[in-house]
Write a protein that holds these residues in place. Structure first.
Motif, PDB file in Angstrom:
ATOM      1  N   ALA A  42       0.842  -1.194   0.000  1.00 59.63           N
ATOM      2  CA  ALA A  42       0.000   0.000   0.000  1.00 59.63           C
ATOM      3  C   ALA A  42       0.871   1.235   0.000  1.00 59.63           C
ATOM      4  O   ALA A  42       1.841   1.335   0.760  1.00 59.63           O
ATOM      5  CB  ALA A  42      -0.914   0.006   1.228  1.00 59.63           C
ATOM      6  N   GLY A  43       0.519   2.200  -0.826  1.00 61.98           N
ATOM      7  CA  GLY A  43       1.189   3.489  -0.835  1.00 61.98           C
ATOM      8  C   GLY A  43       0.200   4.574  -0.471  1.00 61.98           C
ATOM      9  O   GLY A  43      -0.805   4.760  -1.162  1.00 61.98           O
ATOM     10  N   GLY A  44       0.419   5.269   0.642  1.00 60.54           N
ATOM     11  CA  GLY A  44      -0.470   6.354   1.041  1.00 60.54           C
ATOM     12  C   GLY A  44      -1.904   5.900   1.225  1.00 60.54           C
ATOM     13  O   GLY A  44      -2.191   4.882   1.864  1.00 60.54           O
ATOM     14  N   ILE A  45      -2.839   6.659   0.627  1.00 61.95           N
ATOM     15  CA  ILE A  45      -4.268   6.359   0.782  1.00 61.95           C
ATOM     16  C   ILE A  45      -4.650   5.057   0.086  1.00 61.95           C
ATOM     17  O   ILE A  45      -5.745   4.539   0.310  1.00 61.95           O
ATOM     18  CB  ILE A  45      -5.115   7.544   0.264  1.00 61.95           C
ATOM     19  CG1 ILE A  45      -6.558   7.445   0.766  1.00 61.95           C
ATOM     20  CG2 ILE A  45      -5.051   7.619  -1.254  1.00 61.95           C
ATOM     21  CD1 ILE A  45      -6.696   7.455   2.274  1.00 61.95           C
ATOM     22  N   GLY A  46      -3.736   4.487  -0.686  1.00 63.20           N
ATOM     23  CA  GLY A  46      -3.974   3.168  -1.270  1.00 63.20           C
ATOM     24  C   GLY A  46      -4.099   2.082  -0.223  1.00 63.20           C
ATOM     25  O   GLY A  46      -4.404   0.929  -0.539  1.00 63.20           O
ATOM     26  N   VAL A  47      -3.896   2.443   1.041  1.00 63.15           N
ATOM     27  CA  VAL A  47      -4.052   1.477   2.130  1.00 63.15           C
ATOM     28  C   VAL A  47      -5.506   1.032   2.286  1.00 63.15           C
ATOM     29  O   VAL A  47      -5.765  -0.037   2.861  1.00 63.15           O
ATOM     30  CB  VAL A  47      -3.533   2.064   3.464  1.00 63.15           C
ATOM     31  CG1 VAL A  47      -4.471   3.145   3.997  1.00 63.15           C
ATOM     32  CG2 VAL A  47      -3.330   0.969   4.509  1.00 63.15           C
ATOM     33  N   THR A  48      -6.466   1.817   1.802  1.00 64.43           N
ATOM     34  CA  THR A  48      -7.865   1.486   2.106  1.00 64.43           C
ATOM     35  C   THR A  48      -8.281   0.102   1.600  1.00 64.43           C
ATOM     36  O   THR A  48      -8.766  -0.707   2.394  1.00 64.43           O
ATOM     37  CB  THR A  48      -8.814   2.592   1.619  1.00 64.43           C
ATOM     38  OG1 THR A  48      -8.529   2.940   0.268  1.00 64.43           O
ATOM     39  CG2 THR A  48      -8.690   3.831   2.498  1.00 64.43           C
ATOM     40  N   PRO A  49      -8.096  -0.248   0.321  1.00 66.91           N
ATOM     41  CA  PRO A  49      -8.468  -1.618  -0.065  1.00 66.91           C
ATOM     42  C   PRO A  49      -7.506  -2.657   0.485  1.00 66.91           C
ATOM     43  O   PRO A  49      -7.912  -3.782   0.793  1.00 66.91           O
ATOM     44  CB  PRO A  49      -8.436  -1.575  -1.595  1.00 66.91           C
ATOM     45  CG  PRO A  49      -7.453  -0.502  -1.914  1.00 66.91           C
ATOM     46  CD  PRO A  49      -7.640   0.530  -0.837  1.00 66.91           C
ATOM     47  N   ILE A  50      -6.218  -2.283   0.616  1.00 65.79           N
ATOM     48  CA  ILE A  50      -5.214  -3.224   1.104  1.00 65.79           C
ATOM     49  C   ILE A  50      -5.485  -3.611   2.555  1.00 65.79           C
ATOM     50  O   ILE A  50      -5.345  -4.783   2.942  1.00 65.79           O
ATOM     51  CB  ILE A  50      -3.805  -2.625   0.949  1.00 65.79           C
ATOM     52  CG1 ILE A  50      -3.466  -2.404  -0.529  1.00 65.79           C
ATOM     53  CG2 ILE A  50      -2.770  -3.506   1.634  1.00 65.79           C
ATOM     54  CD1 ILE A  50      -3.381  -3.663  -1.358  1.00 65.79           C
ATOM     55  N   LEU A  51      -5.897  -2.660   3.370  1.00 66.10           N
ATOM     56  CA  LEU A  51      -6.206  -2.950   4.776  1.00 66.10           C
ATOM     57  C   LEU A  51      -7.379  -3.911   4.873  1.00 66.10           C
ATOM     58  O   LEU A  51      -7.366  -4.850   5.684  1.00 66.10           O
ATOM     59  CB  LEU A  51      -6.523  -1.646   5.510  1.00 66.10           C
ATOM     60  CG  LEU A  51      -6.969  -1.760   6.974  1.00 66.10           C
ATOM     61  CD1 LEU A  51      -5.964  -2.552   7.795  1.00 66.10           C
ATOM     62  CD2 LEU A  51      -7.183  -0.377   7.566  1.00 66.10           C
ATOM     63  N   CYS A  52      -8.390  -3.680   4.058  1.00 67.30           N
ATOM     64  CA  CYS A  52      -9.545  -4.582   4.049  1.00 67.30           C
ATOM     65  C   CYS A  52      -9.118  -5.996   3.650  1.00 67.30           C
ATOM     66  O   CYS A  52      -9.591  -6.991   4.218  1.00 67.30           O
ATOM     67  CB  CYS A  52     -10.594  -4.042   3.081  1.00 67.30           C
ATOM     68  SG  CYS A  52     -12.211  -4.817   3.211  1.00 67.30           S
ATOM     69  N   MET A  53      -8.203  -6.093   2.699  1.00 62.02           N
ATOM     70  CA  MET A  53      -7.686  -7.398   2.283  1.00 62.02           C
ATOM     71  C   MET A  53      -6.931  -8.078   3.418  1.00 62.02           C
ATOM     72  O   MET A  53      -7.105  -9.276   3.670  1.00 62.02           O
ATOM     73  CB  MET A  53      -6.750  -7.224   1.081  1.00 62.02           C
ATOM     74  CG  MET A  53      -7.438  -6.866  -0.210  1.00 62.02           C
ATOM     75  SD  MET A  53      -6.213  -6.638  -1.536  1.00 62.02           S
ATOM     76  CE  MET A  53      -7.307  -6.475  -2.951  1.00 62.02           C
ATOM     77  N   ALA A  54      -6.088  -7.316   4.110  1.00 66.03           N
ATOM     78  CA  ALA A  54      -5.310  -7.891   5.213  1.00 66.03           C
ATOM     79  C   ALA A  54      -6.225  -8.443   6.296  1.00 66.03           C
ATOM     80  O   ALA A  54      -5.998  -9.545   6.819  1.00 66.03           O
ATOM     81  CB  ALA A  54      -4.377  -6.828   5.792  1.00 66.03           C
TER      82      ALA A  54
END
Length: 322
Positions: free
Chosen positions: A116-128
């Motif tokens: 995840a880079g910056g605000i790209g964390v939003t879908p990545i966090l849900c995946m984690a």
């Protein structure tokens, strides 16, 4: 999307998550449960200023009473993030779409690498969170400019999968910074890589992975903004509507969507940057000049569809399935 398919939601909570980043908790005005979604999903949000933008859902997919999105205030905002930060408050009612997922987790993966880079964390966090709940093997790398700009950091540190997450800060020491070649490593069967963030970050990750031999089938990504390349070579061309045979000129300074709209033909759009795929249109003849970030390289090479909001033509005419 038809008005009948839209949902009316209210902002139940607006909260600062980091410098220039706010989260918005959305609940249905009628009190009914929200449609189910899966990790990687996003919704279209119709803003009070008339623009529509896509935001990834970052809450637990098991929740049906709310959607949670995170929004970065972008200094280059085209009216989306600025409106969310400045005009959308707790109590504001918004129209949204049902969730869509162009960035799903791959079923049957032996291990997942999340970046995840910056605000790209939003879908990545849900995946984690989904992978952790399912007991799947994964690692997550979260890259930001500084600790002050790291949204949802406490949520991650308090999670059951905190030890599987590494934070990387641009202003940190060399040890903290992302060692990309080490992360992508040697490609292995069954291991899938997911990346979301600013275009430069994603280009670097995907470029390193491809250089290391990762096949496209094991690379998954979602761009949330585009830097549409314009060239002096971009000239005028024509599009032909297959249903009627009507030919419509597209001027050098026009997009295909704009030319069609001027001729009274509406094509559904959303991001207007070739990111979301809302306007995706079949091409029956001619060669598109792809400028989108939605289609995979293989899909672009097939030249049988394109995004008329930004892509153009390499041939004098495109025949469209319209």
């Amino acid at each position: 999307m038809s008005a009948a398919a839209e949902l009316t939601v209210r902002v139940a909570r607006k909260q600062a998550e980091a410098q220039d980043i706010c989260s918005f908790e959305l609940v249905r005005v009628d009190g009914h449960p929200l449609p189910a979604f899966s990790a990687g999903s996003h919704i279209d949000v119709h803003l009070p200023n008339g623009v529509t933008r896509q935001y990834s859902l970052c809450n637990d997919p098991r929740e049906s009473h709310r959607y949670l999105i995170g929004v970065l205030r972008d200094p280059a905002s085209r009216g989306g993030s600025q409106a969310m930060h400045d005009t959308v408050a707790e109590g504001t009612e918004l129209r949204i779409s049902a969730p869509k997922n162009h960035f799903p987790l791959e079923k049957g993966a032996t291990r997942s690498v999340l970046l995840a880079g910056g605000i790209g964390v939003t879908p990545i966090l849900c995946m984690a969170e989904r992978l952790a709940l399912a007991g799947e093997q994964f690692e997550m790398h979260y890259c930001t400019r500084s600790r002050e700009r790291t949204a949802f950091a406490e949520r991650i540190r308090a999670s059951a999968f905190a030890e599987q997450v590494q934070f990387h800060f641009d202003d940190g020491d060399a040890v903290q910074k992302l060692q990309l070649e080490q992360v992508v490593g040697t490609v292995q069967p069954g291991v899938h890589l997911y990346v979301c963030g600013p275009k430069g970050f994603m280009d670097a990750v995907l470029g390193a992975a491809r250089a290391a031999g990762w096949p496209e089938s094991q690379l998954h990504y979602e761009f949330f903004s585009a830097e549409i390349a314009k060239s002096d070579a971009d000239g005028a061309f024509e599009v032909k509507l297959a249903s009627s045979g009507r030919v419509i000129p597209v001027a050098k300074e026009q997009t295909v969507v704009q030319a069609l709209a001027a001729a009274g033909i509406e094509v559904a759009t959303s991001c207007e940057q070739g990111v979301c795929g809302t306007c995706l249109t079949r091409v029956l003849a001619g060669e598109p000049d792809h400028k989108d970030l939605y289609l995979t390289p293989e899909e672009q090479a097939a030249n049988d569809q394109f995004t008329p909001c930004c892509s153009r033509s390499r041939t004098p005419m495109l025949v469209l399935d319209l």
